[in-house]
Enzyme design. Structure first.
Site, PDB file in Angstrom:
ATOM      1  N   GLU A 169      43.305  36.014  32.367  1.00 33.34           N
ATOM      2  CA  GLU A 169      42.162  36.933  32.428  1.00 33.34           C
ATOM      3  C   GLU A 169      41.124  36.445  33.429  1.00 33.34           C
ATOM      4  O   GLU A 169      40.592  37.220  34.229  1.00 33.34           O
ATOM      5  CB  GLU A 169      41.528  37.079  31.047  1.00 33.34           C
ATOM      6  N   SER A 227      40.211  32.148  19.069  1.00 33.21           N
ATOM      7  CA  SER A 227      39.036  32.978  18.809  1.00 33.21           C
ATOM      8  C   SER A 227      38.186  32.280  17.759  1.00 33.21           C
ATOM      9  O   SER A 227      38.715  31.717  16.804  1.00 33.21           O
ATOM     10  CB  SER A 227      39.492  34.345  18.296  1.00 33.21           C
ATOM     11  N   HIS A 270      55.544  53.210  37.187  1.00 33.45           N
ATOM     12  CA  HIS A 270      54.587  53.934  36.337  1.00 33.45           C
ATOM     13  C   HIS A 270      54.418  53.238  34.983  1.00 33.45           C
ATOM     14  O   HIS A 270      54.097  53.886  33.992  1.00 33.45           O
ATOM     15  CB  HIS A 270      55.021  55.389  36.104  1.00 33.45           C
ATOM     16  N   LYS A 310      44.324  34.281  16.543  1.00 34.67           N
ATOM     17  CA  LYS A 310      44.387  34.618  17.962  1.00 34.67           C
ATOM     18  C   LYS A 310      44.789  33.463  18.871  1.00 34.67           C
ATOM     19  O   LYS A 310      44.419  32.316  18.667  1.00 34.67           O
ATOM     20  CB  LYS A 310      43.013  35.136  18.442  1.00 34.67           C
TER      21      LYS A 310
END
Ligand code: ARG
Length: 499
Positions: free
Chosen positions: A319, A306, A185, A312
């Site tokens: 991804e 970024s 979970h 970043k």
């Protein structure tokens, strides 16, 4: 538009009116099926041998036909040489697209790969080329070409997966006895060895490999000789072409063989399951690389920055990998939807399935070209992982097991440790920091050895079963996985040769 020997289309005899130009362009598959050139050439060579054995070609004509087909097969290499000569080095992806564009532009008449090879073969060997279509149909050809293509794609995927599994095993070995929390979970559950977690992915890959091997076995029958639908109109020895193409045997039913695309579905479905595994791996690493988890430092070689936020470092590889699995699922769904409801046998709808398969093959090749290197370059923050494994009462189940080993029924032991956890939460203390005297107010079975039973090491090692995270079990599992993957590597086809 046509000469005596070769009409512009492979089927123009019964037609008096020209095709609508837009429709003509729209229905062509050559803009994408040019990729089947090696398969079409190999299948045509096999057919040439079969019809020569049936006395349609003399031995000299066979030789000429085979030589001509070899030269046609080299068209892609020729274009590739020409392109790199004019443009210098190009990367793999671009050059493939450029070759395709050049081949397609070079043959504006070609309706599909079958037509292209016939046209080009005519340039090479003249009217003799037109004998090659004796006793065959494009319906069996495309079924054969696609089987050969998928077989190659399965072999390439197999090799890529083995490389990825090896990288995971090396990473697991280098993690040694490092620990981390496991989650259920997405809440901290029990400590596990990092190697145990990584080996979970090796298990998934092994199932993927077995699905692919299974699909390959079922695929490996040759449709050549099935004709348009009812079987070849010549008494061909179908085993000749089948064996020439390294198939195990000819397909048993011509109607099925010309309309069957199960082998594409099998591959697509195996690919989507594999895509799901890649996606779960990608998701976990994306999550673990966040500041909130802090379990790993993203390798700079596989991350991007970024344009707006200077601090970043983004997990683009994981991804994108997660995103690519959507394409694989989409392609498998498209294929299944395409075949559903098609009457036997060949229908032109089937042409639509090719691009799905090409996309799956390219997507998998892309993923597997980066995953092994990315995996090898991962650097975990083992200290942070260990701290996470030691906080949050991850030893509560081991603690309950301690009591049950002292004869307390597990349900009762669970309750007692639950009370101890509650006390710990109130005092902001882990179980091992609670005073023995206070624990004994919950149960007389608590003794000084309790603290040995709930150390990180003991918490791992109480899972001493096959498939458990006990240190010795993981060491065994690692050795076994290494051996299995090594034996798969030595038995898999390293070239992925189509013919
Ligand atoms: N380009 C066609 C395809 O991919 C080849 C088979 C054509 N057969 C036919 N009867 N029109 O499906």
């Amino acid at each position: 538009m046509s000469n005596e020997q070769q009409p512009a289309k492979m089927w123009s005899g019964r037609f008096r009116e020209p095709l609508d130009r837009t429709f003509e362009q729209w229905q062509r598959s050559f803009p994408f099926d040019w990729r089947l050139l090696p398969q079409e050439v190999a299948a045509s060579k096999a057919h040439a041998q079969a019809i020569a054995a049936a006395d349609i070609l003399t031995p000299a004509e066979l030789e000429q036909t085979l030589a001509g087909l070899t030269r046609v097969g080299e068209r892609a290499i020729n274009w590739s040489n020409r392109i790199s000569a004019t443009s210098g080095q190009v990367d793999y992806e671009t050059s493939d697209q450029q070759i395709g564009a050049a081949i397609v532009a070079s043959a504006p008449q070609a309706e599909d790969i079958h037509h292209f090879v016939e046209l080009e073969l005519t340039k090479e060997i003249g009217a003799l080329a037109l004998k090659l279509h004796t006793g065959r149909s494009r319906n069996e050809q495309i079924a054969t070409d696609m089987r050969l293509f998928v077989r190659d794609a399965i072999d390439a995927t197999t090799n890529g997966l083995i490389a990825w599994a090896k990288a995971l095993i090396v990473l697991a070995e280098s993690a040694d006895v490092a620990t981390m929390p496991s989650y259920t979970h997405l809440q901290r559950a029990e400590p596990v060895l990092v190697a145990h977690w990584l080996l979970a992915y090796v298990s998934m890959i092994e199932r993927d490999l077995s699905r692919l091997a299974d699909a390959r076995t079922r695929l490996n029958l040759c449709p050549l000789g099935s004709g348009a639908v009812a079987g070849a109109t010549l008494a061909l020895d179908r085993t000749l072409a089948a064996f020439a193409l390294q198939f195990d045997a000819p397909t048993p039913n011509s109607m099925d063989a010309t309309s069957d695309r199960d082998f594409m579905l099998d591959f697509a479905q195996a690919a989507s399951t594999l895509g799901l595994h890649i996606s779960r791996f990608a998701e976990e690493l994306t999550l673990y690389s966040t500041a909130e988890f802090g379990f790993l430092d993203l390798p700079e070689a596989y991350s991007t920055g970024s344009s707006a936020m200077p601090q970043k470092k983004n997990p683009d590889l994981t991804e994108l990998a997660r995103g690519k699995s959507a394409r694989l699922l989409g392609a498998a769904t498209s294929l299944a939807t395409l075949v559903k409801g098609l009457p036997l046998a060949y229908n032109k709808d089937l042409q639509e399935g090719q691009e799905q398969i090409f996309d799956i093959a390219d997507t998998l090749a892309g993923l597997l070209s980066v995953l092994p290197g990315f995996t090898r370059s991962l650097k975990f923050r083992f200290e942070k992982m260990k701290t996470a494994a030691e906080t949050g009462y991850l030893n509560a189940m081991a603690a309950a097991t301690y009591l049950s080993n002292k004869g307390v029924p597990f349900r009762k032991a669970h309750e007692i440790i639950g009370n101890a956890v509650r006390l710990g939460l109130e005092r902001n203390l882990e179980l091992n920091a609670l005073p023995l005297a206070e624990l004994q107010t919950f149960s007389e079975h608590f003794a000084p050895d309790f603290f040995d039973a709930i150390t990180l090491q003991a918490t791992l090692d109480c899972h001493d079963v096959i498939g458990g995270t006990a240190t010795s079990r993981v060491a065994e599992a690692l050795t076994a996985a290494r051996t299995r993957i090594a034996s798969l590597a030595s038995s898999s086809n390293p070239e992925g040769a189509h013919g």
